[in-house]
Enzyme design. Structure first.
Site, PDB file in Angstrom:
ATOM      1  N   ILE A   1       0.855  -1.190   0.000  1.00 62.46           N
ATOM      2  CA  ILE A   1       0.000   0.000   0.000  1.00 62.46           C
ATOM      3  C   ILE A   1       0.893   1.243   0.000  1.00 62.46           C
ATOM      4  O   ILE A   1       1.327   1.701  -1.054  1.00 62.46           O
ATOM      5  CB  ILE A   1      -1.010  -0.033   1.173  1.00 62.46           C
ATOM      6  CG1 ILE A   1      -1.836  -1.340   1.143  1.00 62.46           C
ATOM      7  CG2 ILE A   1      -1.938   1.165   1.117  1.00 62.46           C
ATOM      8  CD1 ILE A   1      -2.730  -1.557   2.343  1.00 62.46           C
ATOM      9  N   CYS A   2       1.187   1.788   1.165  1.00 58.10           N
ATOM     10  CA  CYS A   2       1.904   3.074   1.228  1.00 58.10           C
ATOM     11  C   CYS A   2       3.351   2.982   0.776  1.00 58.10           C
ATOM     12  O   CYS A   2       3.852   3.898   0.123  1.00 58.10           O
ATOM     13  CB  CYS A   2       1.803   3.650   2.630  1.00 58.10           C
ATOM     14  SG  CYS A   2       0.083   4.014   3.092  1.00 58.10           S
ATOM     15  N   VAL A   3       4.039   1.885   1.102  1.00 58.41           N
ATOM     16  CA  VAL A   3       5.428   1.745   0.663  1.00 58.41           C
ATOM     17  C   VAL A   3       5.483   1.661  -0.859  1.00 58.41           C
ATOM     18  O   VAL A   3       6.231   2.391  -1.514  1.00 58.41           O
ATOM     19  CB  VAL A   3       6.097   0.517   1.315  1.00 58.41           C
ATOM     20  CG1 VAL A   3       7.462   0.250   0.712  1.00 58.41           C
ATOM     21  CG2 VAL A   3       6.213   0.713   2.827  1.00 58.41           C
TER      22      VAL A   3
END
Length: 194
Positions: free
Chosen positions: A121-123
């Site tokens: 997701i964010c990475v």
């Protein structure tokens, strides 16, 4: 691309290593390993003169990382100053409506390493934008983590977190430099500071 040792990078992005992700019942599997690896990356980036950016997610009301709740707090101590900053975000992408791009540009960063949570997701989203903006991006395989994906009847069995993390790397394509160990990431000072 997978390599055993990366050429030096001038910045480290520590994505969403917040209390909700690394402690309690919402912690990612392998939290002790992740915290150890991210702490080592931060310490070596500081010693090498690299820019350290802690990316902190501002979750929605009621979320584990809702601002100003215990789960929102950064796990690692920040040594605030021109070479270490916190950037808050409200979306998966650390660049979306944040000063991250300008900070990297103003600091003369051309290459960066990304670690943290959640791998897919964010990475991954932050890494994808960094690649699209022309940065050289290094991702230590043991420096990011996520949760297992639960089984979906009629679609798939459960997917272990380790497989999810590996697929997150693979999906970024051949421009991403994946190194096996956080210890394989080398750091150097950016060519100029703000």
């Amino acid at each position: 691309m997978t390599s055993s040792r990366a050429m030096p990078v001038e910045a480290l992005l520590v994505v969403d290593v917040q209390s909700a992700a690394v402690s309690g019942d919402r912690a990612v599997p392998g939290t002790d390993r992740l915290v150890d690896r991210t702490a080592d990356l931060i310490a070596r980036a500081r010693r090498g003169g690299a820019l350290v950016v802690h990316v902190q997610n501002d979750g929605a009301p009621g979320a584990g990382d809702e601002p100003h709740t215990p789960g929102w707090e950064l796990h690692h101590q920040v040594e605030a100053g021109p070479a270490e900053v916190v950037i808050r975000k409200t979306r998966d992408d650390g660049f979306h409506e944040t000063p991250l791009g300008g900070l990297l540009n103003d600091s003369g960063v051309r290459a960066l390493a990304i670690c943290g949570v959640m791998s897919e997701i964010c990475v991954q989203t932050t890494a994808r934008t960094a690649l699209a903006l022309g940065y050289r991006v290094v991702m230590p395989h043991d420096g990011h983590a996520t949760h297992d994906i639960p089984a979906a009847p009629g679609i798939s069995d459960a997917v272990p977190a380790a497989a999810v993390s590996r697929v997150a790397e693979w999906a970024l394509g051949s421009e991403l430099e994946v190194v096996a160990h956080a210890a394989d990431v080398a750091f150097a000072a950016p060519s100029r500071r703000r």
